[in-house]
Structure formats: C-alpha cells, structure tokens
Design a protein around this motif. Structure first.
Motif, PDB file in Angstrom:
ATOM      1  N   ALA A   1      45.501  42.078  32.635  1.00 35.11           N
ATOM      2  CA  ALA A   1      44.263  42.825  32.364  1.00 35.11           C
ATOM      3  C   ALA A   1      43.261  41.968  31.594  1.00 35.11           C
ATOM      4  O   ALA A   1      42.058  41.995  31.892  1.00 35.11           O
ATOM      5  CB  ALA A   1      44.582  44.102  31.585  1.00 35.11           C
ATOM      6  N   GLU A   2      43.723  41.222  30.606  1.00 32.43           N
ATOM      7  CA  GLU A   2      42.820  40.354  29.840  1.00 32.43           C
ATOM      8  C   GLU A   2      42.227  39.271  30.737  1.00 32.43           C
ATOM      9  O   GLU A   2      41.040  38.963  30.640  1.00 32.43           O
ATOM     10  CB  GLU A   2      43.562  39.714  28.668  1.00 32.43           C
ATOM     11  CG  GLU A   2      43.889  40.705  27.556  1.00 32.43           C
ATOM     12  CD  GLU A   2      44.818  40.132  26.519  1.00 32.43           C
ATOM     13  OE1 GLU A   2      44.616  40.449  25.332  1.00 32.43           O
ATOM     14  OE2 GLU A   2      45.760  39.375  26.877  1.00 32.43           O
TER      15      GLU A   2
ATOM     16  N   GLY B   1      36.007  30.639  29.759  1.00 35.50           N
ATOM     17  CA  GLY B   1      36.154  32.086  29.771  1.00 35.50           C
ATOM     18  C   GLY B   1      37.160  32.625  28.774  1.00 35.50           C
ATOM     19  O   GLY B   1      37.286  33.839  28.623  1.00 35.50           O
ATOM     20  N   ALA B   2      37.863  31.753  28.075  1.00 33.55           N
ATOM     21  CA  ALA B   2      38.891  32.187  27.124  1.00 33.55           C
ATOM     22  C   ALA B   2      38.417  32.168  25.676  1.00 33.55           C
ATOM     23  O   ALA B   2      39.209  32.443  24.773  1.00 33.55           O
ATOM     24  CB  ALA B   2      40.123  31.292  27.267  1.00 33.55           C
ATOM     25  N   LEU B   3      37.165  31.893  25.430  1.00 28.01           N
ATOM     26  CA  LEU B   3      36.707  31.717  24.049  1.00 28.01           C
ATOM     27  C   LEU B   3      36.758  32.987  23.218  1.00 28.01           C
ATOM     28  O   LEU B   3      36.820  32.928  21.997  1.00 28.01           O
ATOM     29  CB  LEU B   3      35.308  31.126  24.016  1.00 28.01           C
ATOM     30  CG  LEU B   3      35.215  29.684  24.495  1.00 28.01           C
ATOM     31  CD1 LEU B   3      33.782  29.183  24.362  1.00 28.01           C
ATOM     32  CD2 LEU B   3      36.172  28.782  23.739  1.00 28.01           C
ATOM     33  N   GLU B   4      36.741  34.152  23.843  1.00 29.78           N
ATOM     34  CA  GLU B   4      36.792  35.393  23.070  1.00 29.78           C
ATOM     35  C   GLU B   4      38.190  35.692  22.537  1.00 29.78           C
ATOM     36  O   GLU B   4      38.360  36.568  21.692  1.00 29.78           O
ATOM     37  CB  GLU B   4      36.302  36.564  23.909  1.00 29.78           C
ATOM     38  CG  GLU B   4      37.232  36.910  25.067  1.00 29.78           C
ATOM     39  CD  GLU B   4      36.662  37.983  25.965  1.00 29.78           C
ATOM     40  OE1 GLU B   4      37.192  39.107  25.922  1.00 29.78           O
ATOM     41  OE2 GLU B   4      35.703  37.681  26.695  1.00 29.78           O
ATOM     42  N   PHE B   5      39.182  34.958  22.997  1.00 30.76           N
ATOM     43  CA  PHE B   5      40.556  35.190  22.571  1.00 30.76           C
ATOM     44  C   PHE B   5      40.925  34.217  21.454  1.00 30.76           C
ATOM     45  O   PHE B   5      40.586  33.046  21.509  1.00 30.76           O
ATOM     46  CB  PHE B   5      41.515  35.035  23.752  1.00 30.76           C
ATOM     47  CG  PHE B   5      41.205  35.970  24.872  1.00 30.76           C
ATOM     48  CD1 PHE B   5      41.567  37.303  24.795  1.00 30.76           C
ATOM     49  CD2 PHE B   5      40.524  35.535  25.996  1.00 30.76           C
ATOM     50  CE1 PHE B   5      41.261  38.186  25.823  1.00 30.76           C
ATOM     51  CE2 PHE B   5      40.214  36.399  27.030  1.00 30.76           C
ATOM     52  CZ  PHE B   5      40.575  37.733  26.939  1.00 30.76           C
ATOM     53  N   PRO B   6      41.652  34.698  20.449  1.00 32.91           N
ATOM     54  CA  PRO B   6      42.029  33.811  19.342  1.00 32.91           C
ATOM     55  C   PRO B   6      43.098  32.806  19.759  1.00 32.91           C
ATOM     56  O   PRO B   6      43.884  33.056  20.671  1.00 32.91           O
ATOM     57  CB  PRO B   6      42.566  34.780  18.276  1.00 32.91           C
ATOM     58  CG  PRO B   6      43.015  35.977  19.040  1.00 32.91           C
ATOM     59  CD  PRO B   6      42.133  36.061  20.257  1.00 32.91           C
TER      60      PRO B   6
ATOM     61  N   LEU C   1      38.480  29.348  33.756  1.00 29.18           N
ATOM     62  CA  LEU C   1      39.711  29.426  32.967  1.00 29.18           C
ATOM     63  C   LEU C   1      40.571  28.241  33.366  1.00 29.18           C
ATOM     64  O   LEU C   1      40.724  27.957  34.562  1.00 29.18           O
ATOM     65  CB  LEU C   1      40.490  30.722  33.238  1.00 29.18           C
ATOM     66  CG  LEU C   1      39.969  31.981  32.583  1.00 29.18           C
ATOM     67  CD1 LEU C   1      40.753  33.194  33.081  1.00 29.18           C
ATOM     68  CD2 LEU C   1      40.045  31.891  31.063  1.00 29.18           C
ATOM     69  N   TYR C   2      41.119  27.580  32.374  1.00 33.81           N
ATOM     70  CA  TYR C   2      41.982  26.423  32.602  1.00 33.81           C
ATOM     71  C   TYR C   2      43.402  26.836  32.215  1.00 33.81           C
ATOM     72  O   TYR C   2      43.716  26.996  31.036  1.00 33.81           O
ATOM     73  CB  TYR C   2      41.504  25.244  31.751  1.00 33.81           C
ATOM     74  CG  TYR C   2      42.243  23.952  32.009  1.00 33.81           C
ATOM     75  CD1 TYR C   2      41.669  22.967  32.800  1.00 33.81           C
ATOM     76  CD2 TYR C   2      43.498  23.715  31.466  1.00 33.81           C
ATOM     77  CE1 TYR C   2      42.335  21.768  33.035  1.00 33.81           C
ATOM     78  CE2 TYR C   2      44.167  22.526  31.701  1.00 33.81           C
ATOM     79  CZ  TYR C   2      43.584  21.560  32.483  1.00 33.81           C
ATOM     80  OH  TYR C   2      44.252  20.372  32.717  1.00 33.81           O
ATOM     81  N   PHE C   3      44.251  27.037  33.215  1.00 33.88           N
ATOM     82  CA  PHE C   3      45.625  27.485  32.995  1.00 33.88           C
ATOM     83  C   PHE C   3      46.550  26.313  32.703  1.00 33.88           C
ATOM     84  O   PHE C   3      46.532  25.304  33.409  1.00 33.88           O
ATOM     85  CB  PHE C   3      46.151  28.224  34.232  1.00 33.88           C
ATOM     86  CG  PHE C   3      45.653  29.634  34.345  1.00 33.88           C
ATOM     87  CD1 PHE C   3      46.471  30.694  34.014  1.00 33.88           C
ATOM     88  CD2 PHE C   3      44.361  29.896  34.777  1.00 33.88           C
ATOM     89  CE1 PHE C   3      46.017  32.006  34.107  1.00 33.88           C
ATOM     90  CE2 PHE C   3      43.896  31.192  34.883  1.00 33.88           C
ATOM     91  CZ  PHE C   3      44.727  32.248  34.543  1.00 33.88           C
ATOM     92  N   ILE C   4      47.384  26.503  31.674  1.00 35.28           N
ATOM     93  CA  ILE C   4      48.382  25.486  31.338  1.00 35.28           C
ATOM     94  C   ILE C   4      49.807  25.997  31.511  1.00 35.28           C
ATOM     95  O   ILE C   4      50.742  25.203  31.482  1.00 35.28           O
ATOM     96  CB  ILE C   4      48.208  24.962  29.898  1.00 35.28           C
ATOM     97  CG1 ILE C   4      48.434  26.073  28.883  1.00 35.28           C
ATOM     98  CG2 ILE C   4      46.850  24.302  29.713  1.00 35.28           C
ATOM     99  CD1 ILE C   4      48.810  25.587  27.506  1.00 35.28           C
ATOM    100  N   TRP C   5      49.980  27.330  31.661  1.00 35.15           N
ATOM    101  CA  TRP C   5      51.330  27.879  31.737  1.00 35.15           C
ATOM    102  C   TRP C   5      51.353  29.186  32.507  1.00 35.15           C
ATOM    103  O   TRP C   5      50.356  29.885  32.595  1.00 35.15           O
ATOM    104  CB  TRP C   5      51.894  28.103  30.329  1.00 35.15           C
ATOM    105  CG  TRP C   5      53.388  28.107  30.311  1.00 35.15           C
ATOM    106  CD1 TRP C   5      54.199  29.212  30.258  1.00 35.15           C
ATOM    107  CD2 TRP C   5      54.254  26.977  30.367  1.00 35.15           C
ATOM    108  NE1 TRP C   5      55.517  28.821  30.273  1.00 35.15           N
ATOM    109  CE2 TRP C   5      55.581  27.448  30.335  1.00 35.15           C
ATOM    110  CE3 TRP C   5      54.027  25.598  30.433  1.00 35.15           C
ATOM    111  CZ2 TRP C   5      56.692  26.608  30.372  1.00 35.15           C
ATOM    112  CZ3 TRP C   5      55.126  24.760  30.466  1.00 35.15           C
ATOM    113  CH2 TRP C   5      56.425  25.252  30.435  1.00 35.15           C
TER     114      TRP C   5
ATOM    115  N   VAL D   1      46.208  29.860  28.696  1.00 35.50           N
ATOM    116  CA  VAL D   1      45.011  29.110  29.068  1.00 35.50           C
ATOM    117  C   VAL D   1      44.548  28.262  27.886  1.00 35.50           C
ATOM    118  O   VAL D   1      44.922  28.517  26.747  1.00 35.50           O
ATOM    119  CB  VAL D   1      43.880  30.065  29.531  1.00 35.50           C
ATOM    120  CG1 VAL D   1      44.270  30.814  30.790  1.00 35.50           C
ATOM    121  CG2 VAL D   1      43.493  31.023  28.419  1.00 35.50           C
ATOM    122  N   ALA D   2      43.737  27.279  28.178  1.00 35.09           N
ATOM    123  CA  ALA D   2      43.157  26.453  27.115  1.00 35.09           C
ATOM    124  C   ALA D   2      42.036  27.241  26.459  1.00 35.09           C
ATOM    125  O   ALA D   2      41.115  27.707  27.131  1.00 35.09           O
ATOM    126  CB  ALA D   2      42.632  25.146  27.680  1.00 35.09           C
TER     127      ALA D   2
END
Length: 144
Positions: A77-78, A63-68, A34-38, A44-45
């Motif tokens: 939790a996410e 790891g964030a691809l499932e999120f729109p 996960l790449y955090f930006i904020w 995340v990106a």
C-alpha cells in the motif's frame, strides 16, 4: 591520493569524474522514481544515501523521501501511494531479475520498470568514472 602518494593522479582522476558528472546532471528531468534494493520485505533507497545522491544528480525525484530511514521497508500500500513514473530494480544487494517487474505490476501498475546495475548507483570511489556513461544509456533508453 595523499594516502598512497599519488596526489597528482588523484586530482586528475577527480577532475575527470567531475567533468563527466556535469554532463549528465538533470537528464531525468524530474521524473519520480523508486530505487529497489530488496524484496521480501520491499526496501528502497531513501534519504541520506549515496544512491539518493546519484538519483538526485541525474534529476530524478526520489519517491521514497516521505518515509523515514535510509532504506525504508515499505508495504504494498505504501509503495502504491508513491505514484512514481519509474521503478529501478537494482542488481544488488538483492539481485532483481527479468521476471520481477511482472510480479510487481499489481503494486505499481503505471510505472515503467528497469533493471539497473547496482554498482553504477552505489559503489563510489574509482568506479565513479563509469557511472555517467551508464546513467546516460539508462536515461536514453527511457526515450527510445
């Protein structure tokens, strides 16, 4: 190069960048990240970002691809459900600092945390010539 009358220089520069990028392709060997930006809210990106393209080129699985969305806001939790091996904390736009990983360990306890130079993942153009060397150092630090 065409716009500023420097086509040959631009072509040479592009060729050098492509060669350097080819040398780091796949270095991360499929690690989930996960790449955090904020922070507050956690962002995340996600997909369709230059950052995602950089991660993918290096061989990471985002790891964030499932999120729109391009930069999804995620709850604790996410984030915990992402089951990532590594967390990359960017220096920009939010400047993550040394103490931030400790405050996040309850959310992603199994992940390794790394502070990264945001310019090396999000500033395209001429700065791209410095990215591969920076990325190589980062991935090699995982193995140390």
């Amino acid at each position: 190069g065409r716009l500023v009358g420097a086509r040959e220089i631009a072509a040479r520069f592009r060729s050098e960048i492509e060669e350097e990028f080819s040398r780091v392709m796949g270095l991360a060997q499929g690690e989930r990240v996960l790449y955090f930006i904020w922070k507050k809210p956690w962002m995340v990106a996600g997909r369709e970002t230059f950052i995602h393209s950089c991660l993918e080129h290096l061989g990471f699985v985002n790891g964030a691809l499932e999120f729109p969305g391009r930069y999804p806001e995620l709850s604790d939790a996410e984030l915990g459900a992402c089951r990532v091996q590594r967390v990359l904390l960017s220096s920009e736009p939010f400047p993550f600092r040394e103490g931030d990983p400790e405050s996040m360990r309850g959310i992603l306890p199994a992940a390794d945390y790394h502070l990264v130079d945001g310019e090396m993942f999000s500033w395209y153009g001429t700065r791209m010539s410095k990215m591969p060397q920076s990325w190589r150092r980062l991935v090699e630090s995982f193995r140390a």
